[in-house]
Design a protein around this motif. Structure first.
Motif, short mmCIF file in Angstrom:
data_model
loop_
_atom_site.label_atom_id
_atom_site.label_comp_id
_atom_site.label_asym_id
_atom_site.label_seq_id
_atom_site.Cartn_x
_atom_site.Cartn_y
_atom_site.Cartn_z
N THR A 574 -18.34 -28.34 3.04
CA THR A 574 -19.73 -28.30 3.34
C THR A 574 -20.32 -29.75 3.81
N ILE A 575 -19.70 -30.77 3.17
CA ILE A 575 -20.18 -32.14 3.28
C ILE A 575 -19.80 -33.14 4.20
N GLN A 576 -18.45 -32.74 4.38
CA GLN A 576 -17.68 -33.77 5.01
C GLN A 576 -17.93 -34.13 6.58
N ASN A 577 -18.82 -33.55 7.18
CA ASN A 577 -18.88 -33.30 8.43
C ASN A 577 -20.52 -34.13 8.60
N ALA A 578 -21.17 -34.23 7.49
CA ALA A 578 -22.49 -34.70 7.39
C ALA A 578 -22.54 -36.30 8.00
N ASP A 579 -23.57 -36.52 8.38
CA ASP A 579 -23.84 -37.92 9.12
C ASP A 579 -23.94 -39.10 8.24
N PHE A 580 -24.41 -38.49 7.23
CA PHE A 580 -24.91 -39.62 6.15
C PHE A 580 -24.61 -39.03 4.57
N ILE A 581 -24.01 -39.83 3.65
CA ILE A 581 -23.91 -39.06 2.25
C ILE A 581 -24.47 -40.03 1.41
N ILE A 582 -25.23 -39.38 0.58
CA ILE A 582 -26.29 -40.17 -0.63
C ILE A 582 -25.47 -39.89 -1.81
N VAL A 583 -24.75 -40.68 -2.51
CA VAL A 583 -23.93 -40.57 -3.92
C VAL A 583 -25.10 -40.88 -5.01
N LEU A 584 -25.49 -39.81 -5.83
CA LEU A 584 -26.48 -39.94 -6.88
C LEU A 584 -25.69 -39.95 -8.44
N ASP A 585 -26.00 -40.99 -9.05
CA ASP A 585 -25.27 -40.92 -10.64
C ASP A 585 -26.34 -41.72 -11.56
N LYS A 586 -26.67 -40.86 -12.57
CA LYS A 586 -27.41 -41.61 -13.71
C LYS A 586 -28.74 -42.02 -13.20
N SER A 587 -29.20 -41.14 -12.29
CA SER A 587 -30.68 -41.51 -11.69
C SER A 587 -30.90 -42.56 -10.67
N VAL A 588 -29.70 -43.03 -10.21
CA VAL A 588 -29.78 -43.95 -9.33
C VAL A 588 -28.70 -43.76 -7.85
N ILE A 589 -29.23 -44.15 -6.81
CA ILE A 589 -28.06 -44.05 -5.64
C ILE A 589 -26.99 -45.31 -5.75
N VAL A 590 -25.93 -44.75 -6.03
CA VAL A 590 -24.68 -45.63 -6.51
C VAL A 590 -23.90 -46.12 -5.06
N GLU A 591 -24.07 -44.94 -4.07
CA GLU A 591 -23.22 -45.13 -2.65
C GLU A 591 -23.89 -44.53 -1.48
N GLN A 592 -23.61 -44.76 -0.56
CA GLN A 592 -24.41 -44.16 0.59
C GLN A 592 -23.41 -44.52 1.96
N GLY A 593 -23.31 -43.76 2.96
CA GLY A 593 -22.69 -43.77 4.12
C GLY A 593 -21.73 -42.44 4.40
N SER A 594 -21.11 -42.66 5.44
CA SER A 594 -20.30 -41.45 5.88
C SER A 594 -19.46 -41.19 4.99
N HIS A 595 -18.30 -39.95 5.41
CA HIS A 595 -17.28 -39.60 4.58
C HIS A 595 -16.53 -40.66 4.68
N ALA A 596 -16.02 -41.05 5.64
CA ALA A 596 -14.95 -42.19 6.19
C ALA A 596 -15.10 -43.26 5.29
N GLU A 597 -16.59 -43.98 5.44
CA GLU A 597 -16.80 -45.07 4.71
C GLU A 597 -16.76 -45.00 3.24
N LEU A 598 -17.26 -44.08 2.68
CA LEU A 598 -17.05 -43.65 1.23
C LEU A 598 -15.74 -43.74 0.70
N MET A 599 -15.03 -42.98 1.45
CA MET A 599 -13.57 -42.76 1.05
C MET A 599 -12.88 -44.30 1.08
N GLU A 600 -13.36 -45.05 2.00
CA GLU A 600 -12.63 -46.40 1.91
C GLU A 600 -13.21 -47.16 0.90
N LYS A 601 -14.14 -47.00 0.30
CA LYS A 601 -15.00 -47.87 -0.65
C LYS A 601 -14.06 -47.46 -2.06
N ASN A 602 -13.48 -46.59 -2.05
CA ASN A 602 -12.66 -45.95 -3.16
C ASN A 602 -13.46 -46.12 -4.64
N GLY A 603 -14.85 -45.65 -4.43
CA GLY A 603 -16.02 -45.59 -5.73
C GLY A 603 -15.89 -44.14 -6.07
#
Length: 616
Positions: A574-603
């Protein structure tokens, strides 16, 4: 009494009903009293051993001739003169016919005006109920979503339905009793005094005692009534929960537990109502018993006056007195019953007024404007939101460009749904701001803001109506072709045609007659029909089988074309084709970017993808 007058305000414009009601009631009381007043001349004239003083050749009585002082007690003095004239001129049969026709006419008019009086009061009752229920329901619909999270649905249903009904009957019935019964009572008492003041003073001695006894009986009714309304609301809540979760109840073999829980509340409610009814029913027999005691005392005391011959009280007057006094008990009893029942109505009224007094926390500013269009971006700036002491979002800042699909992902409790709910102002941030095209969303009218958004939730919210009306819910003025076009985009048209009546097929309570995938596609069709520039999709494909998910996912892709979309999803597809992904954890944004960018961050995002855990 403050609550009573507030409740009475829902009868406005009350003068529309009050004036004709007063006129009809006064005429009813007049002719009803006349029926009793006719007894004295009837008895005195027809059954008197004295010979009529008017001979066969006598003329009709002179209306200008004053009535003797001894006859002032008799309202129908002129009527008695007429009967004496008829008796002497035409004899007893003709006089009897005249008296009977007069009584029939009086009774007929009395009941005609009684009918109109009751009809007007019923119109007032319906009018009051209409205004009160409308006000309560409208206020409930205007409340913020947070209110419903802290309230039992059954309690709200109880206030809108049964409590309002109790209030309506209590207010209007009390209003009726307050005017009609005292006036009737006063007229009867005046008549009684005119017949025998001594006898009337004697009979009225016991009335204060009667009032004190009845007041003692009904003292605790209001407290018990409040408990009864609250218990009934709990029962409605249990019933709603049982019907909504019947599958889970049976799946976990919890039928007996649910039945026992409902029965405990049912027993409590029954015991309270039993005590209330006992008190209410005790007031009536007590007042009736006291009334019989008074009648017995009057018969004895009045009989002595008649037998002694020392009083002006004749046998005919005494019989008339007893007949009128027997009618005094009816309005007195009605007043005592109203006094006992008003406690129940005021208890229900307090609950209804409390609901009316709840104010929505999210409202339009006085100078709020219309949101005309969405041109550039949505911005969250230093947004913080908390439920009590628990922080859900902490200093969140992010920008969502127009035309982009943005996915919110992260572990459960990270704040994804809260962030989405802030955008249509279902809830408000404690700090920070959310803007559209640089304008704070709090500066827009709420209805205008939400009009630019479409919603597809995890739970398919449908109504017990036809397929057509469920789709057209987003745009009631839509044409049939527009509805069909929206259904085609949502991949729903084909299965709709295969239903029993096509678009006119009822779907049952919450769409129970449809499968999960079919319900979700109807929700998507509804969102498509509204044609909003911004889509909010919360777990739109969760809990679907693979085939249904494929159809729904395809419908979502069509829905998101050329729109700005904010989605929450738990599946990578559902989300891998999104233009932009926001990763939320413990009330804050910890990561944001495209699917490919976030996969490279290894977070965190990479770990979630590896574990396939995007659960909310």
């Amino acid at each position: 009494m403050k609550d009573y007058f507030r409740l009475l305000s829902f009868a406005k414009p009350i003068e529309k009903f009050a004036i004709p009601y007063v006129i009809a009631t006064l005429l009813y009381i007049l002719f009803n009293t006349l029926n009793l007043a006719l007894l004295a001349p009837l008895l005195d004239t027809l059954f008197s051993h004295k010979t009529a003083a008017i001979s066969v050749g006598a003329v009709a009585p002179d209306a200008s001739k004053p009535v003797e002082p001894a006859d002032w007690w008799d309202i129908m003095a002129k009527f008695r003169e007429t009967t004496n004239y008829l008796l002497g001129t035409y004899g007893k049969p003709t006089t009897l016919k005249f008296v009977c026709l007069t009584i029939v006419a009086s009774v007929f008019l009395s009941n005609i005006f009684r009918y109109f009086s009751g009809r007007i009061m019923e119109d007032l009752r319906v009018h009051t109920l209409l205004n009160l229920r409308k006000t309560v329901f409208n206020n409930v619909m205007n409340l913020h979503l947070g209110y419903f999270n802290s309230q039992r649905k059954g309690d709200i249903i109880s206030k809108v339905s049964s409590d309002v009904q109790v209030v309506q009957f209590t207010v209007t019935n009390t209003l009726q009793v307050i005017f009609k019964e005292p006036v009737t009572l006063i007229v009867y008492v005046v008549l009684l005094f005119s017949i025998s003041a001594k006898l009337t003073f004697f009979s009225l001695l016991i009335i204060p005692l009667s009032g004190l006894i009845i007041a003692k009986i009904v003292k605790r009714l209001r407290q018990q009534a409040t408990q009864a309304h609250e218990t009934f609301a709990n029962m409605l809540g249990y019933l709603d929960e049982a019907l909504s979760g019947i599958k889970i109840i049976k799946a976990f073999n919890a039928t007996e537990y649910v039945k026992d829980r409902f029965q405990k509340e049912n027993v409590t409610y029954s015991n309270i109502t039993r005590k209330m009814v006992r008190r209410q029913q005790l007031a009536s027999p007590v007042s009736e018993f006291l009334g019989v005691m008074m009648v017995a005392g009057i018969v004895y005391f009045g009989g002595l006056l008649v037998l002694s011959g020392e009083s002006s009280l004749t046998s005919a007057k005494f019989i008339t007195y007893i007949a009128i006094f027997s009618q005094v008990m009816r309005p007195a009893k009605a007043l005592s019953d109203a006094f006992s029942s008003i406690h129940t109505g005021l208890a229900a009224g307090k609950r209804v007024l409390d609901l009316i007094d709840v104010k929505p926390e999210i409202t339009d500013k006085p100078n709020a404007t219309e949101l005309k269009s969405f041109q550039t971006a949505i911005s969250f700036k230093n947004v913080t939101f908390a439920y009590g002491d628990r922080t859900i979002l902490n200093n969140v800042t992010v920008e969502i460009p127009k035309g982009k699909t943005v996915a919110l992902v992260g572990p459960s409790g990270g704040g994804k749904s809260t962030m989405m709910d802030l955008l249509p102002r279902f809830i408000e941030p404690q700090q920070g701001s959310i803007s559209i095209d640089g304008v704070d969303i709090q500066d827009f009218k709420v209805e205008s803001l939400r009009g630019h958004m479409g919603f597809v939730n995890q739970e398919s919210i449908l109504f017990n109506d036809t397929i057509y009306n469920n789709i057209a819910f987003a745009k009631p003025e839509a044409t049939f072709d527009e509805v069909v076009a929206a259904a085609r985009i949502a991949n729903a048209h084909d299965f709709i045609l295969n239903t029993e009546n096509g678009y006119d097929t009822p779907i049952g309570d919450r769409g129970i007659r449809l499968s999960g995938g079919q319900r979700q596609r109807l929700c998507i069709a509804r969102a498509v029909l509204g044609n909003p520039p911004l889509m909010l999709l919360d777990e739109a494909t969760s809990a679907l089988d693979t085939e249904s998910e494929k159809l729904v996912q395809d419908a979502l892709y069509k829905l998101m074309e050329n729109r700005t979309s904010l989605i929450i999803a738990h599946r990578l597809s559902t989300i891998q084709n999104a233009d932009f992904i926001i990763v939320l954890d413990k009330s804050v944004i910890v990561e944001q970017g495209s699917h490919a960018e976030l996969m490279e961050k290894n977070g965190l995002y990479r770990r979630l993808v590896d574990m396939q855990t995007f659960d909310e």
